[in-house]
Design a protein around this motif. Sequence first.
Motif, short mmCIF file in Angstrom:
data_model
loop_
_atom_site.label_atom_id
_atom_site.label_comp_id
_atom_site.label_asym_id
_atom_site.label_seq_id
_atom_site.Cartn_x
_atom_site.Cartn_y
_atom_site.Cartn_z
N PHE A 7 -3.82 -5.91 11.40
CA PHE A 7 -3.23 -5.12 10.33
C PHE A 7 -1.97 -5.82 9.83
N SER A 11 2.45 -0.22 11.65
CA SER A 11 2.01 1.15 11.87
C SER A 11 1.62 1.75 10.52
N PRO A 12 0.82 2.82 10.54
CA PRO A 12 0.50 3.48 9.26
C PRO A 12 1.76 3.89 8.50
N GLU A 13 2.79 4.32 9.21
CA GLU A 13 4.02 4.79 8.56
C GLU A 13 4.80 3.68 7.88
N SER A 14 4.44 2.42 8.10
CA SER A 14 5.12 1.33 7.39
C SER A 14 4.29 0.83 6.20
N SER A 15 3.15 1.48 5.94
CA SER A 15 2.29 1.13 4.82
C SER A 15 2.58 2.05 3.63
N GLY A 17 0.95 2.45 0.87
CA GLY A 17 -0.29 3.09 0.41
C GLY A 17 -0.66 4.28 1.28
N TYR A 18 -0.55 4.11 2.60
CA TYR A 18 -0.83 5.21 3.52
C TYR A 18 0.11 6.38 3.26
N LEU A 19 1.41 6.07 3.14
CA LEU A 19 2.40 7.13 2.92
C LEU A 19 2.18 7.83 1.58
N GLY A 21 -0.63 8.17 0.02
CA GLY A 21 -1.80 9.02 0.20
C GLY A 21 -1.48 10.30 0.94
N GLN A 22 -0.68 10.20 2.00
CA GLN A 22 -0.30 11.38 2.77
C GLN A 22 0.53 12.35 1.93
#
Length: 152
Positions: A7, A11-15, A17-19, A21-22
């Motif tokens: 990756f 972590s997801p929290e450093s992405s 795009g993920y944030l 989306g959330q």
Amino acid sequence: MSKEIEFKFKSPESSPGYLLGQVTMLWQRRIKKCLDPLDLTQTQFVLLAAVGWLSKKLEAVTQIDIANQSNADRMMVSKVLRTLEEKGFITRQEHKTDTRAKIIGLTESGAAVLQKALIEVENTDMEFFSVLGSNLSAFNQSMAELVQEYNK
């Protein structure tokens, strides 16, 4: 055993795009909750708001204008506008000079429900984004930059 998946973000929290989306999913839940009593979906609200906004500055608002204003697919706009017409919130009339175009207008009940929805959505937005405090302006500016960059 397969090769270990790599990756870019730790972590997801450093992405971003993920944030994004959330945050989008959480915000959409709040918006749905405030629009449900008005029998509107978020998409219906966005298109009604586009009609209301465009009507303030254009003499004749077309489906294309609404699609462009809302960054929405033209076919989807057409289908949702038909639903709003069935609900009695908008009128769709033939364009005087372009036989392919439809002129869209708010009905009295459409204007009334839009005004109620605007109050609910704006209050929901203010509450939802209030956690950003003094960072709200910078957040809005960053989102506006993204919209401008990718809306070319």
